[in-house]
Design an enzyme around this catalytic site. Structure first.
Site, mmCIF file in Angstrom:
data_model
loop_
_atom_site.group_PDB
_atom_site.id
_atom_site.type_symbol
_atom_site.label_atom_id
_atom_site.label_comp_id
_atom_site.label_asym_id
_atom_site.label_seq_id
_atom_site.Cartn_x
_atom_site.Cartn_y
_atom_site.Cartn_z
ATOM 1 N N GLY A 19 81.152 32.096 88.543
ATOM 2 C CA GLY A 19 80.964 31.433 87.260
ATOM 3 C C GLY A 19 79.745 31.923 86.509
ATOM 4 O O GLY A 19 79.783 32.089 85.278
ATOM 5 N N ARG A 302 87.239 39.346 111.457
ATOM 6 C CA ARG A 302 87.172 37.931 111.800
ATOM 7 C C ARG A 302 88.477 37.377 112.347
ATOM 8 O O ARG A 302 88.472 36.537 113.253
ATOM 9 C CB ARG A 302 86.730 37.132 110.571
ATOM 10 C CG ARG A 302 85.310 37.447 110.163
ATOM 11 C CD ARG A 302 84.939 36.795 108.856
ATOM 12 N NE ARG A 302 83.559 37.132 108.508
ATOM 13 C CZ ARG A 302 82.956 36.732 107.401
ATOM 14 N NH1 ARG A 302 83.610 35.982 106.521
ATOM 15 N NH2 ARG A 302 81.706 37.070 107.154
ATOM 16 N N HIS A 369 87.112 28.711 107.113
ATOM 17 C CA HIS A 369 85.973 29.294 106.420
ATOM 18 C C HIS A 369 86.262 29.783 105.003
ATOM 19 O O HIS A 369 85.493 29.494 104.089
ATOM 20 C CB HIS A 369 85.443 30.465 107.257
ATOM 21 C CG HIS A 369 84.269 31.180 106.671
ATOM 22 N ND1 HIS A 369 83.052 30.548 106.450
ATOM 23 C CD2 HIS A 369 84.109 32.462 106.257
ATOM 24 C CE1 HIS A 369 82.198 31.418 105.919
ATOM 25 N NE2 HIS A 369 82.805 32.576 105.781
#
Length: 632
Positions: A19, A302, A369
């Protein structure tokens, strides 16, 4: 004043890296920005990012290259990402780091004063720039200062402690503003805009409390625009971070940098061994990641590491103490080195676990996550460069005209699995690209939002007020907090690290039931001032609707790809050996056949009875999927 030169108003929802970068690009381009945030922007979840941001600088002389960064990102994402945006992302990374430097970001440096770089999962080169273990916080400080400068000049107006409730669309279905609620007064108000950028982050709270995400990472804003017609893509791909600290209230991230700096993951070879870890000899330890994936060891991606830990604990029963935990060990490393490189996570672990990771290994287990999926966004392919066309109004545009999305709430860069340290990169880059696209979009607007009739704005305000009244005066029996707990448990259990269709079918049915129950809440609080239960109740309703998208998308994809893992559809890799042997040739043929069927983007559209799931092709114009993922 011509349409091309008229000053327009743009709304940016979300004060994290995405943003703020969008705000910089739009306000820097001469347009007025209203920046909405649930809280002070410096509390945005971007500050929680720890390990670093990827860029090919080859500071370590390892002959790293941008082409290798592109390959690692595409391969790490199981080839599911559209390739032109990934190419442009990786190419822009070095200049983005230099821009952060000029903003005053305090990157960690070598003794010679050069930018330092560390290793991260899924790669073999030191490519990750970092600021200790608080990189996100340092990047946010740099960008926030630039936005504050524009705010002082009157080009940016911040509206903190406001929550986005919905879009306002004109007669043609284009987004022309938002309705938001002041979280203090509960006032519901419409704001006109010529374009809207959604940068509202992830949705980890669907798995609470087994998530590393902030309590504000609900995905509610993305859910709301999805319900208003925006398409949602690749919802089934949700990353579980392998090294999350166990906790009673929530799980806390122990950065991937711990593995990148030499941390080792292990369990006792004897599952009945109850000795303190420091008393277990090296020969009595099982470094299972190093055994199973010798080429990458502890720095496998991951999704690979999370499934390995899951297998050790849940399937083999060899978790520490027989439970859901393994050791992440830093004790063999130089204490001063670890303190200087990972001080932030050491402090967190000391505070919440009561032990020092320099004296005893940390205990960790995978936790929800990061969302690879998100709002579907467009791009314009540039045939000349192979990347995206700079400044095209199509870049990061959602399926609702005038609405753009960037950061974790879009699906654009990570495919089926995100490489570590690509998140800060994609958030920053996508925010800048979305901002530039908005500037191009504004140049083509003939009729500004201020010229529109009041009716659509008034109607949306009235609709949102009615939802609030119904919740505040409801005579139901359901607690939003208990519903949230039930949602988190359901998603963790049935739409988690390992999935199967029977469990997903039960999840889909249970989520439909939860949505019905959420229509009959009792807030136990009717205060018209700073009623946090009202805001949470609305978020819970929208989280459940988004969870239905995730579960339906997971049910529709019968394969194993990245973070989406259904063992019944797995293609087991042949044993390591002759890559041209018959076993590998047969495997590659099956892999290509699976890709022909499943190498597609999952796209969900909102329906009255639930999400409608379809698939669309992936742009493979940069690099043909050359081989299956193999990190052994």
């Amino acid at each position: 004043m011509s349409a091309a030169t008229a000053q327009r108003r743009v709304i940016v929802v979300g004060g994290g890296l995405g943003g703020l970068w969008a705000t910089l690009a739009i306000a820097g381009g001469g347009q007025k920005v209203l920046l909405f945030s649930l809280f002070e922007v410096m509390r945005s979840h971007s500050v929680c990012a720890q390990g670093g941001i990827n860029a090919v600088l080859d500071a370590k002389g390892q002959r790293d290259s941008i082409d290798q960064h592109i390959h690692d990102t595409l391969k790490g994402g199981s080839w599911l990402a559209n390739q032109p945006p990934v190419k442009s992302l990786c190419e822009a990374a070095p200049s983005l780091i230099r821009t952060f430097e000029r903003m005053g970001v305090t990157f960690s440096r070598t003794p010679e004063g050069l930018l330092d770089q560390r290793l991260f999962g899924g790669v073999k080169h030191r490519r990750t720039c970092f600021a200790g273990a608080s990189t996100g916080q340092q990047l946010m400080h740099g960008v926030d200062q630039q936005v504050r400068r524009l705010e002082a000049e009157g080009r940016v107006q911040k509206l903190e402690w406001w929550e986005f409730l919905g879009l306002v669309k004109d007669a043609d279905g284009a987004c022309r503003g938002v309705v938001a609620m002041d979280l203090r007064s509960l006032e519901v108000q419409a704001f006109r805009a010529d374009a809207v950028v959604l940068a509202t982050g992830g949705l980890g709270q669907l798995y609470a409390p087994q998530t590393t995400c902030s309590t504000n990472s609900t995905g509610a804003a993305a859910s709301r625009v999805y319900q208003q017609g925006a398409r949602f893509a690749n919802a089934e791909f949700f990353q579980f971070h392998p090294t999350a600290m166990l906790g009673e209230d929530k799980t806390r991230l122990m950065s991937e940098a711990a593995r990148g700096e030499g941390g080792r993951v292990w369990v006792p070879k004897d599952p009945a061994d109850r000795r303190e870890p420091g008393r277990i000899l090296e020969a009595e330890r099982w470094y299972f990641l190093e055994d199973w994936y010798p080429a990458y060891g502890n720095t496998v991606p991951r999704d690979i590491a999370s499934r390995a830990i899951w297998r050790v604990c849940r399937e083999l029963g060899q978790g520490v103490g027989g439970g859901d935990r393994v050791y992440l060990d830093l004790t063999h490393l130089d204490r001063g080195f670890v303190e200087s490189r990972l001080g932030a996570i050491l402090s967190i672990y000391r505070k919440f676990a009561g032990t020092d990771p320099l004296d005893a290994p940390m205990e960790i287990f995978p936790a929800a996550h990061y969302a690879m999926g998100g709002l579907w966004v467009d791009f314009e392919h540039d045939p000349a460069s192979g990347g995206v066309t700079p400044g095209s109004p199509r870049n990061h545009a959602t399926s609702i005209p005038g609405l753009y999305a960037c950061g974790e709430c879009d699906y654009g860069y990570h495919g089926a699995n995100r490489l570590g340290a690509n998140s800060l990169l994609s958030a920053s880059y996508s925010g800048r690209v979305a901002g530039e696209a908005v500037l191009s979009c504004l140049a083509g607007i003939e009729r500004g939002a201020d010229d529109l009739p009041a009716a659509p704005f008034q109607d949306e305000v009235a609709r949102q007020q009615a939802i609030n009244r119904e919740l505040m005066t409801g005579q139901g029996s359901e607690s939003p907090f208990q519903l949230h707990d039930a949602l988190g448990a359901l998603m963790t259990d049935r739409v988690g690290v390992v999935r199967d269709n029977a469990s997903l079918d039960r999840a889909i049915a249970a989520l439909a039931e939860l949505e019905g129950r959420a229509a009959h809440m009792d807030l136990r609080e009717a205060s018209p001032w700073a009623n946090q239960t009202l805001a949470h109740a609305r978020q819970v309703q929208d989280m459940i609707r988004l969870a239905r998208v995730m579960a339906a998308s997971a049910r529709a994809r019968d394969e194993c790809r990245g973070a989406h893992y259904k063992p019944e559809f797995e293609l087991p890799l042949p044993s390591a050996g002759d890559a041209d042997g018959p076993a590998w040739q047969h495997y590659r043929e099956r892999w290509r056949a699976e890709n022909a069927r499943w190498l597609k983007t999952t796209v969900a559209e909102h329906g009255i009875d639930g999400p409608r799931i379809d698939f669309e092709p992936v742009d493979l114009s940069v690099l043909a999927p050359d081989r299956p993922r193999d990190y052994r």
